[in-house]
Design an enzyme around this catalytic site. Structure first.
Site, PDB file in Angstrom:
ATOM      1  N   LEU A 114      10.347  -9.424   0.929  1.00 41.69           N
ATOM      2  CA  LEU A 114      11.025  -8.454   0.061  1.00 41.69           C
ATOM      3  C   LEU A 114      10.318  -7.107   0.132  1.00 41.69           C
ATOM      4  O   LEU A 114      10.933  -6.058  -0.035  1.00 41.69           O
ATOM      5  CB  LEU A 114      11.017  -8.958  -1.386  1.00 41.69           C
ATOM      6  CG  LEU A 114      11.737 -10.283  -1.648  1.00 41.69           C
ATOM      7  CD1 LEU A 114      11.448 -10.788  -3.055  1.00 41.69           C
ATOM      8  CD2 LEU A 114      13.237 -10.114  -1.443  1.00 41.69           C
ATOM      9  N   GLY A 115       9.028  -7.144   0.367  1.00 39.51           N
ATOM     10  CA  GLY A 115       8.285  -5.896   0.439  1.00 39.51           C
ATOM     11  C   GLY A 115       6.873  -6.155   0.890  1.00 39.51           C
ATOM     12  O   GLY A 115       6.414  -7.298   0.940  1.00 39.51           O
ATOM     13  N   GLY A 151       3.068  -4.481   0.251  1.00 41.32           N
ATOM     14  CA  GLY A 151       2.327  -3.452  -0.499  1.00 41.32           C
ATOM     15  C   GLY A 151       0.848  -3.492  -0.215  1.00 41.32           C
ATOM     16  O   GLY A 151       0.419  -4.000   0.811  1.00 41.32           O
ATOM     17  N   ASN A 152       0.092  -2.938  -1.150  1.00 45.73           N
ATOM     18  CA  ASN A 152      -1.365  -2.830  -0.989  1.00 45.73           C
ATOM     19  C   ASN A 152      -2.033  -4.177  -0.754  1.00 45.73           C
ATOM     20  O   ASN A 152      -2.989  -4.293  -0.024  1.00 45.73           O
ATOM     21  CB  ASN A 152      -2.014  -2.301  -2.272  1.00 45.73           C
ATOM     22  CG  ASN A 152      -1.387  -1.031  -2.749  1.00 45.73           C
ATOM     23  OD1 ASN A 152      -0.638  -0.413  -2.013  1.00 45.73           O
ATOM     24  ND2 ASN A 152      -1.683  -0.648  -3.959  1.00 45.73           N
ATOM     25  N   PHE A 153      -1.523  -5.178  -1.440  1.00 43.87           N
ATOM     26  CA  PHE A 153      -2.281  -6.428  -1.478  1.00 43.87           C
ATOM     27  C   PHE A 153      -1.739  -7.469  -0.529  1.00 43.87           C
ATOM     28  O   PHE A 153      -2.303  -8.541  -0.386  1.00 43.87           O
ATOM     29  CB  PHE A 153      -2.255  -7.012  -2.896  1.00 43.87           C
ATOM     30  CG  PHE A 153      -2.179  -5.973  -3.952  1.00 43.87           C
ATOM     31  CD1 PHE A 153      -3.224  -5.083  -4.118  1.00 43.87           C
ATOM     32  CD2 PHE A 153      -1.064  -5.856  -4.754  1.00 43.87           C
ATOM     33  CE1 PHE A 153      -3.160  -4.102  -5.074  1.00 43.87           C
ATOM     34  CE2 PHE A 153      -0.996  -4.877  -5.718  1.00 43.87           C
ATOM     35  CZ  PHE A 153      -2.039  -3.990  -5.887  1.00 43.87           C
ATOM     36  N   GLY A 154      -0.631  -7.212   0.067  1.00 40.83           N
ATOM     37  CA  GLY A 154      -0.017  -8.193   0.939  1.00 40.83           C
ATOM     38  C   GLY A 154       1.479  -8.185   0.709  1.00 40.83           C
ATOM     39  O   GLY A 154       2.031  -7.254   0.139  1.00 40.83           O
ATOM     40  N   LYS A 155       2.104  -9.286   1.164  1.00 40.23           N
ATOM     41  CA  LYS A 155       3.569  -9.313   1.139  1.00 40.23           C
ATOM     42  C   LYS A 155       4.118  -9.874  -0.155  1.00 40.23           C
ATOM     43  O   LYS A 155       3.462 -10.656  -0.835  1.00 40.23           O
ATOM     44  CB  LYS A 155       4.054 -10.208   2.262  1.00 40.23           C
ATOM     45  CG  LYS A 155       3.822  -9.595   3.616  1.00 40.23           C
ATOM     46  CD  LYS A 155       4.508 -10.394   4.699  1.00 40.23           C
ATOM     47  CE  LYS A 155       4.510  -9.587   5.968  1.00 40.23           C
ATOM     48  NZ  LYS A 155       3.762 -10.128   7.039  1.00 40.23           N
ATOM     49  N   LYS A 167       4.242 -13.147  -4.578  1.00 39.66           N
ATOM     50  CA  LYS A 167       3.330 -12.125  -4.066  1.00 39.66           C
ATOM     51  C   LYS A 167       2.146 -12.842  -3.437  1.00 39.66           C
ATOM     52  O   LYS A 167       1.523 -13.691  -4.080  1.00 39.66           O
ATOM     53  CB  LYS A 167       2.882 -11.237  -5.231  1.00 39.66           C
ATOM     54  CG  LYS A 167       1.935 -10.140  -4.819  1.00 39.66           C
ATOM     55  CD  LYS A 167       1.593  -9.255  -5.973  1.00 39.66           C
ATOM     56  CE  LYS A 167       2.476  -8.099  -6.049  1.00 39.66           C
ATOM     57  NZ  LYS A 167       2.129  -6.845  -5.629  1.00 39.66           N
ATOM     58  N   ASP A 174      -1.123   1.120 -12.497  1.00 37.45           N
ATOM     59  CA  ASP A 174      -0.624   1.549 -11.180  1.00 37.45           C
ATOM     60  C   ASP A 174       0.885   1.769 -11.266  1.00 37.45           C
ATOM     61  O   ASP A 174       1.621   1.343 -10.377  1.00 37.45           O
ATOM     62  CB  ASP A 174      -0.989   0.520 -10.109  1.00 37.45           C
ATOM     63  CG  ASP A 174      -0.778   1.053  -8.689  1.00 37.45           C
ATOM     64  OD1 ASP A 174      -0.776   2.295  -8.517  1.00 37.45           O
ATOM     65  OD2 ASP A 174      -0.592   0.250  -7.767  1.00 37.45           O
TER      66      ASP A 174
HETATM   67  N1  ADE Z   1       9.964  -6.814  -4.628  1.00 38.78           N
HETATM   68  C1  ADE Z   1       8.763  -6.815  -5.207  1.00 38.78           C
HETATM   69  N2  ADE Z   1       8.750  -7.615  -6.263  1.00 38.78           N
HETATM   70  C2  ADE Z   1       9.996  -8.153  -6.380  1.00 38.78           C
HETATM   71  C3  ADE Z   1      10.618  -9.022  -7.298  1.00 38.78           C
HETATM   72  N3  ADE Z   1       9.928  -9.537  -8.313  1.00 38.78           N
HETATM   73  N4  ADE Z   1      11.917  -9.316  -7.106  1.00 38.78           N
HETATM   74  C4  ADE Z   1      12.579  -8.780  -6.094  1.00 38.78           C
HETATM   75  N5  ADE Z   1      12.060  -7.945  -5.193  1.00 38.78           N
HETATM   76  C5  ADE Z   1      10.765  -7.635  -5.334  1.00 38.78           C
END
Ligand code: ADE
Length: 455
Positions: free
Chosen positions: A35-36, A38-42, A58, A152
């Protein structure tokens, strides 16, 4: 569009990594697309294989984590995060751990990041913007009331669901009240540069609530204007702007919107508007219905042991094993601490202009610059707070003279940036001058060079 996702998330929906992780099992979860990042990982999409319910997981690399001490304190902190229940805050359901990773099982939000929304559709009108801001303030102030601070807050951490409601994510960097020092203030510097409050840059201890208010102000500014209130490609200059509260508030915004932004982006945390003050503000109060945290149903899943982090013995283990105590809270997000000098270290010298940081006071800096350049045979003129350093070439008039402007910027009371700018003259003599000043004045020595302009 001046918005740059500098510290946040890169969309990554269709790459090789995704394919390789898709279908991977993590306890009772099956991992899906990214989904994304970031700083700490995927952050990955996940499905509970028993209930078919969606989650976002996360994944944090333990390598980035310093201290794995087990304390009841940390367990309580994780429990507090898990107990946050508010319609505008992404829920943390459980924390899993393997040998190398920490997995935070989060509520899955169908929607998009506010960052993407603004980048793709531009600024919002005041009515739409206010609605999002009200929900942001509701979520953040709820967490504050539970002793949790975000630290943050930025557009990338504000998700907007398909109904247009805000869900704040990434409370990983937040600090609990118990982590305060004896002076009652927090002492770590976290956050993303454009959103960070001046008192954090000053690193003199800060109140988590007040600096979250600042970041909410930056978010409101972006929502209503489409660009960042404080921006510069050079970090030293960016911090200086933040420190001075040097912000242009567009006159085309309503008087009410201008006023609330001004009250929030007050560089003095003592006089800055508080959460309670924001909720009393006439612009904010228009069409405001506060969310009721009790409305939040525990409809998906509640961890039966709020105090535990479940250990996965293998990365792709089917079911979580016995609870283990891991200092996960500390581990989460420690990687984005802002060490100011570290930022400058990376950059290099240009032909005409250099900057370096120093912890010497402005007065000491000016005196030492004067002494050094005079010793080197230069003449110094002081004008408008700047020093003009001149060397006339007496031997060969045709070579002209070297002329350098030296300026000292205060970033915080204990951090200054010295800028040297050559207006004319010999490059090798200029380099010698820069080298000498850099050696004598930069703290730590030779570390902090910034280039920004070539010719
Ligand atoms: N991207 C980062 N966190 C998310 C989440 N909780 N739900 C959907 N997309 C995300």
């Amino acid at each position: 569009m001046v918005l740059v996702n500098n510290f946040g998330v890169n969309k990554n929906n269709n790459n090789k990594n995704n394919q390789s992780h898709e279908g991977m099992r993590l306890g009772k979860y099956e991992l899906g697309r990214t989904l994304g990042e970031g700083n700490f990982g995927k952050v990955k999409f996940a499905k509970n294989i028993d209930s078919d319910q969606p989650f976002a997981i996360k994944i944090i690399d333990k390598n980035k984590i310093i201290d794995l001490n087990i304390t009841n304190q940390i367990k309580r902190e994780i429990a507090a995060l898990k107990l946050l229940r508010h319609p505008n805050v992404v829920k943390l359901y459980e924390v899993l751990a393997s040998k190398t990773k920490i997995y935070m099982v989060l509520e899955y939000v169908t929607g998009e990041e506010l960052f993407d929304k603004i980048v793709s559709k531009g600024k919002l009108n005041e009515d739409k913007g206010r609605k999002l801001f009200q929900q942001l303030i509701d979520g953040v102030s709820y967490c504050h009331s539970k002793g949790v601070f975000h630290r943050d807050l930025k557009l990338e951490n504000v998700l907007v669901d398909t109904k247009g409601n805000v869900e704040i994510t990434d409370f990983g960097l937040s600090a609990m009240q118990q982590q305060f020092r004896a002076d009652g203030l927090l002492h770590t510097t976290c956050g993303s540069p454009n959103y960070v409050a001046p008192e954090i840059i000053a690193n003199r201890g800060y109140d988590g609530a007040t600096s979250d208010v600042w970041s909410c102000g930056v978010i409101l500014y972006v929502i209503l204007t489409g660009y960042l209130p404080f921006d510069d490609r050079n970090l030293a200059v960016l911090y200086q702007k933040i420190f001075k509260g040097d912000v242009q508030i567009p006159k085309w915004l309503s008087a009410g919107a201008q006023n609330i932004i001004k009250r929030i982006l007050d560089p003095n945390p003592e006089t800055r508007i508080t959460m309670a003050g924001i909720k009393e503000d006439p612009w904010f109060k228009q069409d405001y219905t506060p969310a009721d945290p009790d409305d939040e149903e525990d409809d998906v899943y509640i961890d039966d042991d709020a105090f535990s982090i479940h250990e996965l013995h293998e990365e792709e283990h089917r079911s979580p094993g016995s609870p283990t105590q891991i200092n996960a809270f500390q581990l989460i997000g420690m990687s984005s601490f802002l060490d100011l000098s570290g930022f400058f270290e990376q950059e290099h010298v240009s032909e005409r202009k250099i900057r370096f940081t120093s912890n010497l006071s402005a007065k000491d800096l000016i005196e030492r610059i004067e002494d050094t350049v005079t010793e080197m045979g230069f003449r110094v003129q002081k004008k408008n707070g700047k020093l003009k350093v001149i060397q006339e070439n007496k031997v060969q008039k045709s070579l002209g003279c070297l002329s350098v402007i030296v300026e000292v910027f205060e970033i915080s009371p204990s951090l200054f940036v010295v800028e040297l700018r050559k207006s004319c003259g010999d490059a090798s003599v200029y380099r010698q001058l820069c080298k000498k000043l850099l050696n004598d004045l930069s703290v730590p020595p030779r570390q902090a060079l910034v280039s920004s302009e070539v010719n």
